[in-house]
Scaffold this motif. Structure first.
Motif, mmCIF file in Angstrom:
data_model
loop_
_atom_site.group_PDB
_atom_site.id
_atom_site.type_symbol
_atom_site.label_atom_id
_atom_site.label_comp_id
_atom_site.label_asym_id
_atom_site.label_seq_id
_atom_site.Cartn_x
_atom_site.Cartn_y
_atom_site.Cartn_z
ATOM 1 N N VAL A 6 40.040 49.642 61.427
ATOM 2 C CA VAL A 6 40.749 50.860 61.808
ATOM 3 C C VAL A 6 40.102 51.471 63.042
ATOM 4 N N SER A 7 40.893 51.764 64.055
ATOM 5 C CA SER A 7 40.377 52.479 65.226
ATOM 6 C C SER A 7 40.225 53.953 64.865
ATOM 7 N N VAL A 8 39.028 54.500 65.142
ATOM 8 C CA VAL A 8 38.803 55.938 64.963
ATOM 9 C C VAL A 8 38.367 56.549 66.298
ATOM 10 N N THR A 9 38.814 55.919 67.396
ATOM 11 C CA THR A 9 38.534 56.453 68.724
ATOM 12 C C THR A 9 39.008 57.895 68.809
ATOM 13 N N ASN A 10 40.183 58.167 68.250
ATOM 14 C CA ASN A 10 40.688 59.525 68.104
ATOM 15 C C ASN A 10 40.704 59.820 66.605
ATOM 16 N N PRO A 11 39.688 60.524 66.091
ATOM 17 C CA PRO A 11 39.619 60.760 64.644
ATOM 18 C C PRO A 11 40.846 61.483 64.072
ATOM 19 N N ALA A 12 41.567 62.214 64.903
ATOM 20 C CA ALA A 12 42.759 62.910 64.418
ATOM 21 C C ALA A 12 43.942 61.963 64.224
ATOM 22 N N ALA A 13 43.817 60.743 64.753
ATOM 23 C CA ALA A 13 44.902 59.771 64.635
ATOM 24 C C ALA A 13 44.336 58.371 64.419
ATOM 25 N N PRO A 14 43.693 58.137 63.268
ATOM 26 C CA PRO A 14 43.175 56.791 63.007
ATOM 27 C C PRO A 14 44.325 55.790 62.958
ATOM 28 N N TYR A 50 32.867 33.979 46.866
ATOM 29 C CA TYR A 50 32.896 33.197 48.102
ATOM 30 C C TYR A 50 31.722 33.526 49.017
ATOM 31 N N GLY A 51 30.704 34.200 48.484
ATOM 32 C CA GLY A 51 29.482 34.448 49.242
ATOM 33 C C GLY A 51 29.662 35.448 50.358
ATOM 34 N N VAL A 52 29.137 35.097 51.531
ATOM 35 C CA VAL A 52 29.183 35.972 52.703
ATOM 36 C C VAL A 52 30.122 35.360 53.733
ATOM 37 N N GLN A 53 31.101 36.135 54.147
ATOM 38 C CA GLN A 53 31.996 35.715 55.216
ATOM 39 C C GLN A 53 31.498 36.351 56.515
ATOM 40 N N VAL A 54 31.501 35.587 57.590
ATOM 41 C CA VAL A 54 31.067 36.076 58.890
ATOM 42 C C VAL A 54 32.319 36.227 59.753
ATOM 43 N N VAL A 55 32.551 37.452 60.226
ATOM 44 C CA VAL A 55 33.786 37.782 60.918
ATOM 45 C C VAL A 55 33.471 38.225 62.344
ATOM 46 N N GLY A 56 34.074 37.569 63.306
ATOM 47 C CA GLY A 56 33.939 37.979 64.697
ATOM 48 C C GLY A 56 34.883 39.128 64.987
ATOM 49 N N VAL A 57 34.325 40.225 65.529
ATOM 50 C CA VAL A 57 35.145 41.399 65.834
ATOM 51 C C VAL A 57 34.953 41.826 67.291
ATOM 52 N N GLY A 58 34.719 40.846 68.169
ATOM 53 C CA GLY A 58 34.640 41.149 69.597
ATOM 54 C C GLY A 58 35.897 41.851 70.067
ATOM 55 N N ASN A 59 37.033 41.442 69.513
ATOM 56 C CA ASN A 59 38.301 42.144 69.692
ATOM 57 C C ASN A 59 38.685 42.659 68.305
ATOM 58 N N PRO A 60 38.404 43.939 68.016
ATOM 59 C CA PRO A 60 38.655 44.448 66.660
ATOM 60 C C PRO A 60 40.109 44.322 66.200
ATOM 61 N N ALA A 61 41.046 44.238 67.128
ATOM 62 C CA ALA A 61 42.450 44.092 66.751
ATOM 63 C C ALA A 61 42.789 42.668 66.324
ATOM 64 N N ALA A 62 41.840 41.737 66.526
ATOM 65 C CA ALA A 62 42.070 40.339 66.153
ATOM 66 C C ALA A 62 40.807 39.748 65.527
ATOM 67 N N PRO A 63 40.391 40.261 64.355
ATOM 68 C CA PRO A 63 39.202 39.713 63.707
ATOM 69 C C PRO A 63 39.430 38.259 63.306
ATOM 70 N N VAL A 64 38.351 37.468 63.353
ATOM 71 C CA VAL A 64 38.480 36.048 63.031
ATOM 72 C C VAL A 64 37.276 35.597 62.207
ATOM 73 N N LEU A 65 37.535 34.795 61.173
ATOM 74 C CA LEU A 65 36.444 34.213 60.394
ATOM 75 C C LEU A 65 35.728 33.191 61.262
ATOM 76 N N ILE A 66 34.412 33.360 61.444
ATOM 77 C CA ILE A 66 33.657 32.434 62.285
ATOM 78 C C ILE A 66 32.597 31.656 61.507
ATOM 79 N N GLY A 67 32.429 31.989 60.242
ATOM 80 C CA GLY A 67 31.444 31.271 59.439
ATOM 81 C C GLY A 67 31.391 31.835 58.038
ATOM 82 N N ALA A 68 30.587 31.179 57.213
ATOM 83 C CA ALA A 68 30.424 31.625 55.832
ATOM 84 C C ALA A 68 29.123 31.062 55.287
ATOM 85 N N ALA A 69 28.622 31.708 54.268
ATOM 86 C CA ALA A 69 27.441 31.206 53.557
ATOM 87 C C ALA A 69 27.703 31.334 52.069
#
Length: 162
Positions: free
Chosen positions: A69-77, A106-125
């Motif tokens: 969730v973007s909270v750049t503007n807290p009044a409009a998440p 399923y243990g720990v999922q590793v999620v890339g959020v370099g672009n928060p609008a397009a998170p991607v699973l990049i690994g797991a343990a």
């Protein structure tokens, strides 16, 4: 309707509070003597943990996965994305552009959020037990599991610690 608060995160002058099973409340806490509700938004859960990093709120939402969730503007998440994960997302830690997500059996999922609008699973343990929480400290990730805790390396790859 439930009014139980299930998760809380603080960032600058705002508190982000999960109420019941699906309401994210944004509260202005700039004056601690008079906190005020700024807005609410629907965020399906159950959600028991929240984290804010670089104006983005991350919410593990059980079988629904990870809400971003973007909270750049807290009044409009604004919901940017929901990433389905294989397990039951319960807790997380954020470092740089990576989310370490405890995902139940399923243990720990590793999620890339370099672009928060397009998170991607990049690994797991995989962990020995069901993972309910993760904690970063130095170069290690500690996973709270049904068997106690396990220590994993955090970056660049998740591997068992020596």
């Amino acid at each position: 309707a439930s009014t139980t608060a299930t998760a809380l995160a603080l960032s600058s002058d705002y508190a982000y509070l999960m109420v019941g099973n699906d309401s994210l409340d944004v509260i202005d806490i700039s004056n601690p003597q008079a906190p005020s509700l700024v807005t609410s938004m629907s965020l399906p859960g159950p959600i028991y943990f929240l984290a804010v990093y670089n104006d983005v709120l991350y919410a593990p939402a059980g079988s629904r996965g990870l809400h971003v969730v973007s909270v750049t503007n807290p009044a409009a998440p604004a919901l940017l994305a929901t990433l389905d994960t294989p397990g039951n997302a319960r807790g997380l830690e954020v470092a740089d552009s990576v989310v370490y997500l405890s995902d139940g059996s399923y243990g720990v999922q590793v999620v890339g959020v370099g672009n928060p609008a397009a998170p991607v699973l990049i690994g797991a343990a995989n962990t020995l037990g069901s993972t309910d929480g993760v904690f970063l400290y130095d170069e290690y990730l500690y996973a709270n599991t049904s068997y106690g805790f396990e220590i994993l390396r955090k970056i660049p790859a998740i591997t068992p610690a020596p």
